[in-house]
Write a protein that holds these residues in place. Structure first.
Motif, mmCIF file in Angstrom:
data_model
loop_
_atom_site.group_PDB
_atom_site.id
_atom_site.type_symbol
_atom_site.label_atom_id
_atom_site.label_comp_id
_atom_site.label_asym_id
_atom_site.label_seq_id
_atom_site.Cartn_x
_atom_site.Cartn_y
_atom_site.Cartn_z
ATOM 1 N N ALA A 162 5.832 23.145 -25.053
ATOM 2 C CA ALA A 162 5.551 21.929 -24.278
ATOM 3 C C ALA A 162 6.002 20.685 -25.040
ATOM 4 O O ALA A 162 6.605 19.776 -24.461
ATOM 5 C CB ALA A 162 4.061 21.849 -23.961
ATOM 6 N N ALA A 163 5.724 20.652 -26.339
ATOM 7 C CA ALA A 163 6.160 19.509 -27.137
ATOM 8 C C ALA A 163 7.679 19.419 -27.178
ATOM 9 O O ALA A 163 8.261 18.322 -27.104
ATOM 10 C CB ALA A 163 5.596 19.615 -28.551
ATOM 11 N N GLY A 164 8.338 20.566 -27.295
ATOM 12 C CA GLY A 164 9.804 20.564 -27.319
ATOM 13 C C GLY A 164 10.397 20.077 -26.014
ATOM 14 O O GLY A 164 11.368 19.306 -26.017
ATOM 15 N N VAL A 165 9.827 20.500 -24.886
ATOM 16 C CA VAL A 165 10.310 20.018 -23.590
ATOM 17 C C VAL A 165 10.111 18.508 -23.484
ATOM 18 O O VAL A 165 10.977 17.784 -22.980
ATOM 19 C CB VAL A 165 9.592 20.751 -22.443
ATOM 20 N N GLY A 166 8.967 18.021 -23.975
ATOM 21 C CA GLY A 166 8.739 16.583 -23.969
ATOM 22 C C GLY A 166 9.783 15.832 -24.777
ATOM 23 O O GLY A 166 10.281 14.787 -24.347
ATOM 24 N N VAL A 167 10.130 16.359 -25.938
ATOM 25 C CA VAL A 167 11.161 15.720 -26.769
ATOM 26 C C VAL A 167 12.503 15.704 -26.045
ATOM 27 O O VAL A 167 13.237 14.703 -26.061
ATOM 28 C CB VAL A 167 11.281 16.454 -28.123
ATOM 29 N N MET A 168 12.845 16.804 -25.371
ATOM 30 C CA MET A 168 14.125 16.858 -24.658
ATOM 31 C C MET A 168 14.136 15.884 -23.479
ATOM 32 O O MET A 168 15.186 15.329 -23.138
ATOM 33 C CB MET A 168 14.388 18.276 -24.169
ATOM 34 N N MET A 169 12.992 15.665 -22.853
ATOM 35 C CA MET A 169 12.939 14.671 -21.778
ATOM 36 C C MET A 169 13.142 13.264 -22.329
ATOM 37 O O MET A 169 13.784 12.418 -21.690
ATOM 38 C CB MET A 169 11.603 14.757 -21.039
ATOM 39 N N VAL A 170 12.604 13.007 -23.519
ATOM 40 C CA VAL A 170 12.857 11.710 -24.159
ATOM 41 C C VAL A 170 14.345 11.561 -24.466
ATOM 42 O O VAL A 170 14.934 10.491 -24.263
ATOM 43 C CB VAL A 170 12.013 11.582 -25.447
ATOM 44 N N VAL A 171 14.951 12.634 -24.953
ATOM 45 C CA VAL A 171 16.394 12.605 -25.231
ATOM 46 C C VAL A 171 17.179 12.301 -23.959
ATOM 47 O O VAL A 171 18.138 11.512 -23.973
ATOM 48 C CB VAL A 171 16.846 13.951 -25.841
ATOM 49 N N LEU A 172 16.786 12.911 -22.843
ATOM 50 C CA LEU A 172 17.479 12.661 -21.571
ATOM 51 C C LEU A 172 17.313 11.213 -21.129
ATOM 52 O O LEU A 172 18.274 10.588 -20.657
ATOM 53 C CB LEU A 172 16.947 13.612 -20.499
ATOM 54 N N LEU A 173 16.118 10.660 -21.283
ATOM 55 C CA LEU A 173 15.903 9.257 -20.919
ATOM 56 C C LEU A 173 16.753 8.327 -21.781
ATOM 57 O O LEU A 173 17.323 7.344 -21.287
ATOM 58 C CB LEU A 173 14.424 8.902 -21.060
ATOM 59 N N VAL A 174 16.839 8.632 -23.064
ATOM 60 C CA VAL A 174 17.686 7.828 -23.959
ATOM 61 C C VAL A 174 19.149 7.949 -23.555
ATOM 62 O O VAL A 174 19.893 6.952 -23.528
ATOM 63 C CB VAL A 174 17.482 8.266 -25.429
ATOM 64 N N ALA A 175 19.577 9.176 -23.205
ATOM 65 C CA ALA A 175 20.963 9.370 -22.774
ATOM 66 C C ALA A 175 21.267 8.579 -21.508
ATOM 67 O O ALA A 175 22.349 7.991 -21.377
ATOM 68 C CB ALA A 175 21.226 10.868 -22.551
ATOM 69 N N LEU A 176 20.327 8.540 -20.572
ATOM 70 C CA LEU A 176 20.537 7.762 -19.349
ATOM 71 C C LEU A 176 20.617 6.267 -19.653
ATOM 72 O O LEU A 176 21.410 5.538 -19.036
ATOM 73 C CB LEU A 176 19.398 8.027 -18.362
ATOM 74 N N ALA A 177 19.801 5.798 -20.603
ATOM 75 C CA ALA A 177 19.853 4.383 -20.982
ATOM 76 C C ALA A 177 21.182 4.041 -21.647
ATOM 77 O O ALA A 177 21.784 2.990 -21.384
ATOM 78 C CB ALA A 177 18.686 4.056 -21.910
ATOM 79 N N VAL A 178 21.653 4.942 -22.525
ATOM 80 C CA VAL A 178 22.950 4.722 -23.185
ATOM 81 C C VAL A 178 24.078 4.750 -22.156
ATOM 82 O O VAL A 178 24.993 3.910 -22.184
ATOM 83 C CB VAL A 178 23.174 5.782 -24.276
ATOM 84 N N THR A 231 0.282 19.372 -21.141
ATOM 85 C CA THR A 231 0.224 20.806 -21.419
ATOM 86 C C THR A 231 0.031 21.074 -22.903
ATOM 87 O O THR A 231 -0.790 21.915 -23.302
ATOM 88 C CB THR A 231 1.519 21.488 -20.933
ATOM 89 N N ALA A 232 0.788 20.377 -23.747
ATOM 90 C CA ALA A 232 0.653 20.563 -25.195
ATOM 91 C C ALA A 232 -0.744 20.176 -25.664
ATOM 92 O O ALA A 232 -1.369 20.880 -26.486
ATOM 93 C CB ALA A 232 1.710 19.737 -25.928
ATOM 94 N N LEU A 233 -1.271 19.075 -25.147
ATOM 95 C CA LEU A 233 -2.609 18.632 -25.539
ATOM 96 C C LEU A 233 -3.676 19.618 -25.080
ATOM 97 O O LEU A 233 -4.611 19.936 -25.838
ATOM 98 C CB LEU A 233 -2.873 17.245 -24.945
ATOM 99 N N ALA A 234 -3.535 20.125 -23.854
ATOM 100 C CA ALA A 234 -4.514 21.093 -23.349
ATOM 101 C C ALA A 234 -4.494 22.376 -24.170
ATOM 102 O O ALA A 234 -5.546 22.934 -24.507
ATOM 103 C CB ALA A 234 -4.230 21.397 -21.881
ATOM 104 N N ALA A 235 -3.297 22.866 -24.501
ATOM 105 C CA ALA A 235 -3.200 24.084 -25.310
ATOM 106 C C ALA A 235 -3.805 23.869 -26.690
ATOM 107 O O ALA A 235 -4.457 24.770 -27.245
ATOM 108 C CB ALA A 235 -1.731 24.499 -25.429
ATOM 109 N N TYR A 236 -3.630 22.690 -27.240
ATOM 110 C CA TYR A 236 -4.219 22.412 -28.554
ATOM 111 C C TYR A 236 -5.745 22.356 -28.483
ATOM 112 O O TYR A 236 -6.446 22.874 -29.361
ATOM 113 C CB TYR A 236 -3.679 21.091 -29.093
ATOM 114 N N LEU A 237 -6.264 21.752 -27.425
ATOM 115 C CA LEU A 237 -7.712 21.606 -27.305
ATOM 116 C C LEU A 237 -8.414 22.951 -27.113
ATOM 117 O O LEU A 237 -9.623 23.052 -27.354
ATOM 118 C CB LEU A 237 -8.047 20.677 -26.132
ATOM 119 N N PHE A 238 -7.701 23.976 -26.697
ATOM 120 C CA PHE A 238 -8.296 25.309 -26.583
ATOM 121 C C PHE A 238 -8.188 26.096 -27.889
ATOM 122 O O PHE A 238 -8.594 27.256 -27.953
ATOM 123 C CB PHE A 238 -7.626 26.096 -25.456
ATOM 124 N N GLY A 239 -7.638 25.482 -28.935
ATOM 125 C CA GLY A 239 -7.429 26.153 -30.206
ATOM 126 C C GLY A 239 -8.565 25.949 -31.186
ATOM 127 O O GLY A 239 -9.585 25.312 -30.880
#
Length: 428
Positions: free
Chosen positions: A260-276, A320-328
């Motif tokens: 989930a964290a990795g998908v979030g990072v890739m979405m940030v990368v996509l947003l940056v790519a769209l801005a560029v 999703t990442a936060l929820a999975a962590y909170l169940f740990g």
């Protein structure tokens, strides 16, 4: 019976096989995760391209705001006014007036004054034409003509993205052009009605306004065609790869957090790519072709749904990442769960003392808490999956409903009373 040495050797070999198996699962899960993360941005773009091309309502919804954007309207008004004025022969009018005055024996000063009328008359003509064109473009006529043309000719979006077909928006010769034929006809009709008979001679050719111009348009179109082909199955493949990565991993919850964290990072990368890409596009469009504000409006309008989807996936990944962590087993997670449990227990006991015990229902919920929690989370995930184009607001709504449902179930379970729940657990 095995001897002590044989049992020790057996245990050693079993531990070795277990470690090897665990390492293989970890390696396979890592490979699948990397593939899913690399494909995630492409999957989002591919899904957006395919949906925009195949869904007429979605396409019209995408391009409709352009007709009411002031920056785009100014471009259309200026281009149409220039073309109309070009076909009004002001010099012929002043020449005819000058000849008539000269033949009538008018004084030289009057004749010279008639010759000097070319500039003011051209300005007056342009003012009248600009006013007429502005009324047409800023009225509902332009909006309706724009939407109707795109709805009747859905191939317009294919023309824009692939360079094939005809429509109100089409790509040709390295540029994306807006067909203003309906608007030109309306302007011509109104000018004739206003007394400009020469406006009837405005030709039917050159009825387009260039919206985009880029040297790499053909290469971009090739990429869009590929994404259109992949759009049907690439998102599904990405989700399957991510799910397999979580399932194969030895620690499912930890891998879910990482995915989930990795998908979030890739979405940030996509947003940056769209801005560029936006900055590159605006820098590449000459002001003589399209003013900067109009170019920005066009880019933002065409890509707004893609950006909205990317932001939604980013928020969903974080949740999703936060929820999975909170169940740990982490200390903050355990502290938060204890606090929530104390709160719901206190509320349930207060409900019980108020004379509203939940009885068998509460005892059943208390004994099947893991199943009920999983069911609520699964229902929330299914709601988002079945929702038509969920937004951040939709994600927040579903999250609020899920949290409220979990709180209600916990309170109902606690309202059964500690003695009843203890007896129920002690029963065979």
């Amino acid at each position: 019976m095995m001897t002590a040495d044989e049992r020790a050797e057996y245990e050693r070999l079993r531990r070795h096989a277990t470690v090897r198996h665990r390492r293989l699962r970890q390696a396979g899960s890592s490979v699948l995760l990397v593939l899913a993360l690399l494909l995630a941005p492409l999957a989002v773009v591919a899904a957006w391209v395919q949906e925009t091309v195949t869904d007429t309502d979605r396409y019209v919804e995408t391009v409709a705001p352009l007709a009411s954007e002031p920056a785009v309207q100014d471009v259309v008004i200026n281009r149409l006014t220039d073309r109309v004025v070009e076909h009004v022969n002001v010099e012929a009018v002043t020449d005819a007036l000058t000849r008539a005055l000269r033949d009538a024996g008018a004084p030289p000063r009057v004749v010279e004054g008639a010759e000097a009328l070319t500039g003011p008359l051209r300005s007056a003509v342009r003012t009248v034409v600009d006013r007429t064109v502005t009324r047409v473009v800023t009225s509902q006529v332009f909006q309706e003509a724009w939407e109707d043309a795109n709805r009747r000719s859905h191939a317009a979006v294919i023309a824009m993205l692939t360079g094939h077909g005809e429509g109100a928006v089409r790509a040709e010769d390295g540029a994306v052009r807006l067909d203003l034929g309906v608007v030109v006809d309306e302007v011509r009709k109104r000018l004739v009605a206003a007394g400009f008979d020469q406006a009837a001679a405005i030709p039917d050719t050159d009825r387009t306004v260039t919206l985009f111009h880029a040297e790499e348009l053909s290469q971009a179109q090739d990429g869009v065609r590929l994404l259109d082909v992949l759009g049907a199955w690439l998102p599904v493949a990405t989700v399957v790869l991510a799910a397999l990565a979580v399932w194969i991993a030895p620690a499912h919850r930890v891998m879910l957090v990482i995915t989930a964290a990795g998908v979030g990072v890739m979405m940030v990368v996509l947003l940056v790519a769209l801005a560029v890409a936006r900055r590159v596009y605006l820098d590449s469009v000459p002001p003589t072709v399209l003013p900067g504000d109009a170019a920005a409006v066009i880019y933002d309008t065409f890509l707004r749904f893609l950006r909205d989807t990317t932001r939604t996936l980013l928020v969903l990944s974080v949740i999703t990442a936060l929820a999975a962590y909170l169940f740990g087993p982490g200390r903050p997670a355990r502290a938060l769960r204890r606090t929530a449990d104390r709160g719901t227990t206190a509320a349930g006991r207060a409900l019980n003392r108020a004379g509203a015990p939940t009885g068998a229902t509460g005892r059943w919920l208390a004994g099947h808490r893991a199943w009920t929690t999983g069911g609520v989370l699964a229902a929330g995930a299914l709601a988002l999956l079945l929702w038509n184009r969920p937004t951040i607001a939709v994600v927040a709504l579903v999250l609020g409903v899920v949290l409220a449902a979990l709180v209600v179930l916990a309170v109902v379970a606690a309202a059964a009373g500690p003695r009843e729940r203890a007896a129920d657990r002690a029963a065979p």
